[in-house]
Every structure is written in structure tokens, then in C-alpha cells.
Design a protein around this motif. Structure first.
Motif, PDB file in Angstrom:
ATOM      1  N   GLU A 128     -16.008  14.732  10.867  1.00 23.87           N
ATOM      2  CA  GLU A 128     -16.361  14.192  12.192  1.00 23.87           C
ATOM      3  C   GLU A 128     -16.264  12.666  12.182  1.00 23.87           C
ATOM      4  O   GLU A 128     -15.714  12.063  13.109  1.00 23.87           O
ATOM      5  CB  GLU A 128     -17.779  14.640  12.570  1.00 23.87           C
ATOM      6  N   THR A 129     -16.771  12.051  11.137  1.00 25.50           N
ATOM      7  CA  THR A 129     -16.728  10.594  11.015  1.00 25.50           C
ATOM      8  C   THR A 129     -15.285  10.099  10.993  1.00 25.50           C
ATOM      9  O   THR A 129     -14.929   9.166  11.726  1.00 25.50           O
ATOM     10  CB  THR A 129     -17.461  10.147   9.732  1.00 25.50           C
ATOM     11  N   ALA A 130     -14.454  10.721  10.171  1.00 29.17           N
ATOM     12  CA  ALA A 130     -13.054  10.314  10.086  1.00 29.17           C
ATOM     13  C   ALA A 130     -12.343  10.531  11.420  1.00 29.17           C
ATOM     14  O   ALA A 130     -11.554   9.680  11.856  1.00 29.17           O
ATOM     15  CB  ALA A 130     -12.348  11.089   8.974  1.00 29.17           C
ATOM     16  N   GLY A 131     -12.607  11.640  12.067  1.00 27.92           N
ATOM     17  CA  GLY A 131     -11.980  11.918  13.358  1.00 27.92           C
ATOM     18  C   GLY A 131     -12.346  10.891  14.409  1.00 27.92           C
ATOM     19  O   GLY A 131     -11.489  10.454  15.191  1.00 27.92           O
ATOM     20  N   ILE A 132     -13.603  10.495  14.418  1.00 28.56           N
ATOM     21  CA  ILE A 132     -14.057   9.488  15.388  1.00 28.56           C
ATOM     22  C   ILE A 132     -13.396   8.138  15.117  1.00 28.56           C
ATOM     23  O   ILE A 132     -12.865   7.501  16.026  1.00 28.56           O
ATOM     24  CB  ILE A 132     -15.596   9.358  15.358  1.00 28.56           C
ATOM     25  N   VAL A 133     -13.433   7.710  13.861  1.00 30.34           N
ATOM     26  CA  VAL A 133     -12.943   6.374  13.512  1.00 30.34           C
ATOM     27  C   VAL A 133     -11.417   6.285  13.573  1.00 30.34           C
ATOM     28  O   VAL A 133     -10.864   5.303  14.077  1.00 30.34           O
ATOM     29  CB  VAL A 133     -13.455   5.969  12.112  1.00 30.34           C
ATOM     30  N   LEU A 134     -10.735   7.303  13.065  1.00 30.95           N
ATOM     31  CA  LEU A 134      -9.278   7.234  12.953  1.00 30.95           C
ATOM     32  C   LEU A 134      -8.532   7.679  14.207  1.00 30.95           C
ATOM     33  O   LEU A 134      -7.418   7.225  14.457  1.00 30.95           O
ATOM     34  CB  LEU A 134      -8.798   8.078  11.763  1.00 30.95           C
ATOM     35  N   PHE A 135      -9.130   8.592  14.966  1.00 31.84           N
ATOM     36  CA  PHE A 135      -8.393   9.161  16.092  1.00 31.84           C
ATOM     37  C   PHE A 135      -9.069   8.937  17.448  1.00 31.84           C
ATOM     38  O   PHE A 135      -8.451   8.411  18.368  1.00 31.84           O
ATOM     39  CB  PHE A 135      -8.173  10.665  15.878  1.00 31.84           C
ATOM     40  N   LEU A 136     -10.319   9.361  17.580  1.00 33.27           N
ATOM     41  CA  LEU A 136     -10.961   9.384  18.891  1.00 33.27           C
ATOM     42  C   LEU A 136     -11.125   7.990  19.492  1.00 33.27           C
ATOM     43  O   LEU A 136     -10.682   7.737  20.616  1.00 33.27           O
ATOM     44  CB  LEU A 136     -12.305  10.105  18.823  1.00 33.27           C
ATOM     45  N   ILE A 137     -11.758   7.087  18.779  1.00 35.49           N
ATOM     46  CA  ILE A 137     -12.008   5.751  19.346  1.00 35.49           C
ATOM     47  C   ILE A 137     -10.707   4.979  19.573  1.00 35.49           C
ATOM     48  O   ILE A 137     -10.529   4.393  20.646  1.00 35.49           O
ATOM     49  CB  ILE A 137     -13.035   4.963  18.506  1.00 35.49           C
ATOM     50  N   PRO A 138      -9.754   4.984  18.628  1.00 37.23           N
ATOM     51  CA  PRO A 138      -8.493   4.281  18.940  1.00 37.23           C
ATOM     52  C   PRO A 138      -7.757   4.883  20.145  1.00 37.23           C
ATOM     53  O   PRO A 138      -7.255   4.140  20.997  1.00 37.23           O
ATOM     54  CB  PRO A 138      -7.663   4.443  17.660  1.00 37.23           C
ATOM     55  N   TYR A 139      -7.720   6.195  20.231  1.00 34.78           N
ATOM     56  CA  TYR A 139      -7.027   6.842  21.347  1.00 34.78           C
ATOM     57  C   TYR A 139      -7.724   6.531  22.673  1.00 34.78           C
ATOM     58  O   TYR A 139      -7.075   6.167  23.657  1.00 34.78           O
ATOM     59  CB  TYR A 139      -6.969   8.354  21.108  1.00 34.78           C
ATOM     60  N   LEU A 140      -9.039   6.656  22.700  1.00 39.52           N
ATOM     61  CA  LEU A 140      -9.771   6.364  23.934  1.00 39.52           C
ATOM     62  C   LEU A 140      -9.704   4.879  24.288  1.00 39.52           C
ATOM     63  O   LEU A 140      -9.687   4.526  25.464  1.00 39.52           O
ATOM     64  CB  LEU A 140     -11.225   6.814  23.813  1.00 39.52           C
ATOM     65  N   GLY A 141      -9.675   4.013  23.285  1.00 39.32           N
ATOM     66  CA  GLY A 141      -9.510   2.583  23.550  1.00 39.32           C
ATOM     67  C   GLY A 141      -8.177   2.298  24.236  1.00 39.32           C
ATOM     68  O   GLY A 141      -8.105   1.508  25.176  1.00 39.32           O
ATOM     69  N   PHE A 142      -7.136   2.970  23.761  1.00 42.20           N
ATOM     70  CA  PHE A 142      -5.810   2.863  24.371  1.00 42.20           C
ATOM     71  C   PHE A 142      -5.859   3.345  25.813  1.00 42.20           C
ATOM     72  O   PHE A 142      -5.382   2.665  26.731  1.00 42.20           O
ATOM     73  CB  PHE A 142      -4.841   3.700  23.529  1.00 42.20           C
ATOM     74  N   LEU A 143      -6.445   4.516  26.052  1.00 42.62           N
ATOM     75  CA  LEU A 143      -6.555   5.052  27.410  1.00 42.62           C
ATOM     76  C   LEU A 143      -7.406   4.153  28.306  1.00 42.62           C
ATOM     77  O   LEU A 143      -7.085   3.945  29.474  1.00 42.62           O
ATOM     78  CB  LEU A 143      -7.143   6.465  27.376  1.00 42.62           C
ATOM     79  N   LEU A 144      -8.495   3.637  27.757  1.00 43.96           N
ATOM     80  CA  LEU A 144      -9.365   2.742  28.528  1.00 43.96           C
ATOM     81  C   LEU A 144      -8.598   1.494  28.965  1.00 43.96           C
ATOM     82  O   LEU A 144      -8.664   1.094  30.132  1.00 43.96           O
ATOM     83  CB  LEU A 144     -10.598   2.366  27.700  1.00 43.96           C
ATOM     84  N   HIS A 145      -7.868   0.925  28.044  1.00 46.11           N
ATOM     85  CA  HIS A 145      -7.096  -0.286  28.358  1.00 46.11           C
ATOM     86  C   HIS A 145      -6.139  -0.040  29.525  1.00 46.11           C
ATOM     87  O   HIS A 145      -6.087  -0.813  30.488  1.00 46.11           O
ATOM     88  CB  HIS A 145      -6.326  -0.742  27.122  1.00 46.11           C
ATOM     89  N   PHE A 146      -5.386   1.041  29.455  1.00 48.95           N
ATOM     90  CA  PHE A 146      -4.405   1.306  30.500  1.00 48.95           C
ATOM     91  C   PHE A 146      -5.036   1.807  31.796  1.00 48.95           C
ATOM     92  O   PHE A 146      -4.502   1.569  32.873  1.00 48.95           O
ATOM     93  CB  PHE A 146      -3.330   2.266  29.995  1.00 48.95           C
ATOM     94  N   SER A 147      -6.182   2.474  31.708  1.00 51.94           N
ATOM     95  CA  SER A 147      -6.828   2.932  32.941  1.00 51.94           C
ATOM     96  C   SER A 147      -7.446   1.771  33.712  1.00 51.94           C
ATOM     97  O   SER A 147      -7.494   1.807  34.943  1.00 51.94           O
ATOM     98  CB  SER A 147      -7.879   4.008  32.638  1.00 51.94           C
ATOM     99  N   ILE A 148      -7.875   0.756  33.018  1.00 52.77           N
ATOM    100  CA  ILE A 148      -8.384  -0.443  33.707  1.00 52.77           C
ATOM    101  C   ILE A 148      -7.249  -1.104  34.476  1.00 52.77           C
ATOM    102  O   ILE A 148      -7.389  -1.458  35.652  1.00 52.77           O
ATOM    103  CB  ILE A 148      -9.048  -1.418  32.704  1.00 52.77           C
ATOM    104  N   ASP A 149      -6.103  -1.248  33.836  1.00 51.91           N
ATOM    105  CA  ASP A 149      -4.934  -1.826  34.506  1.00 51.91           C
ATOM    106  C   ASP A 149      -4.512  -0.971  35.700  1.00 51.91           C
ATOM    107  O   ASP A 149      -4.160  -1.494  36.762  1.00 51.91           O
ATOM    108  CB  ASP A 149      -3.782  -1.965  33.511  1.00 51.91           C
TER     109      ASP A 149
END
Length: 178
Positions: free
Chosen positions: A92-113
Motif C-alpha cells: 500500500e505504501t509503495a502504491g501510494i508513493v510510486l503510483f497514486l500520488i504522482p498520477y493524481l498530481g498529474f491529473l490535478l495539474h491538468f484539471s486546474i488548467d
């Protein structure tokens, strides 16, 4: 310390879940009003139909963060269930750090734009007789992604706490309500 971080990060997703529930109640009233109007009074409204999907979309996006906090999201756990608890926590820790947060950060960035462009151009309903200010519903994408990021940070803090305590925790140490 990590439990305090977990509770703090979980507060906004829980509030979003609460607001989303009320939006669903409002959605039920809008649908009922629209159905009765179309059936008995021969009225139809693009505005009401768009309001329905706006309310539905906003409610769902507000609820995603709390869904992750409650471990009610979809998982594909063919192997994970047979692992020891400590291994599950590491996964769970690895999934959050390596995949979930980076992916959601990417989506957040583009959804704000995406929302800002809708606001800057004054985007409204394509049909013309629907809802104006399309940026409002588009902003809920960013809000929803931010709430899931907060939920992920909450669960990450719980995972770290569970790993630090030697894994002497219940079956799902990172999901129970704080």
C-alpha cells in the motif's frame, strides 16, 4: 504524530463526502421535478438535465476521497490477500508513493488548467439553453483529485505508523476511521 497527520488529511475528504451526500439528495429532487414536469406538464428543460449531471458529477468527485479512506474502492487483489499484513502495508505504501500520488498530481495539474480555461473563455452550455459557467463543474475535477490526494496522504501516514509499530495492528490498520 502520524495519527494526527492521518486525521488532519482525512478531514476534508470526509467533509467532501458529507457535502456530496447532500448533493445527491438535491439531485433526487431535481430529477423528480424534471420527470413530473415532462410527464404531466409537457415541459422539458436542458437546464434541468444539465443540472442533473452537474450534481451527479460533483457528488461523485466529492465522494472519491472518502471512498479510498474507507477502502471501498475497486481493487484487483488476486495475490495481495494471501500476503502477511506487513507485506500488505508495504505494498500500500509503495502504491501510494510510486503510483497514486504522482498520477493524481498529474491529473490535478491538468484539471486546474482545464477549469481555468473554461473560466477564462466564459464556457457555458453547448446547447445555449443550459447552464452557464461550465468552469464550476470542471473545477470539481480538481477538487476531487485533491481530496483523493489528501486521503492517500492520510493512509500513507497510517501505513508508516503501522510499519513503525512493528505491524502489531488489526487486519486493516490504515483504513479505520480515526
Amino acid at each position: 504524530m502520524f495519527q494526527t497527520i492521518a486525521r488532519t488529511c482525512a478531514a476534508l475528504p470526509r467533509a467532501g463526502h458529507f457535502v456530496g451526500g447532500w448533493l445527491l439528495l438535491g439531485l433526487a429532487f431535481v430529477i423528480g421535478y424534471d420527470v413530473v414536469g415532462r410527464k404531466f406538464f409537457n415541459t422539458g428543460s436542458t437546464l434541468l438535465q444539465e443540472l442533473q449531471w452537474h450534481l451527479h458529477g460533483a457528488a461523485m468527485l466529492l465522494g472519491f476521497g472518502a471512498t479510498y479512506l474507507k477502502d471501498a474502492h475497486v481493487r484487483v487483489d488476486l495475490l495481495r490477500e494471501s500476503f502477511p499484513q506487513r507485506t500488505k502495508i508495504w505494498l500500500e505504501t509503495a502504491g501510494i508513493v510510486l503510483f497514486l500520488i504522482p498520477y493524481l498530481g498529474f491529473l490535478l495539474h491538468f484539471s486546474i488548467d482545464y477549469a481555468l480555461r473554461a473560466w477564462a473563455t466564459g464556457e457555458g452550455s453547448v446547447g445555449g439553453s443550459g447552464l452557464p459557467n461550465r468552469w464550476i463543474i470542471k473545477s470539481f475535477l480538481a477538487i476531487g483529485f485533491a481530496l483523493v490526494i489528501l486521503s492517500a496522504l492520510s493512509i500513507l501516514a497510517r501505513c508508516i505508523d503501522a510499519l513503525r509499530s512493528g505491524g502489531k495492528t488489526p487486519d486493516t490498520p490504515f483504513y479505520p476511521d480515526p
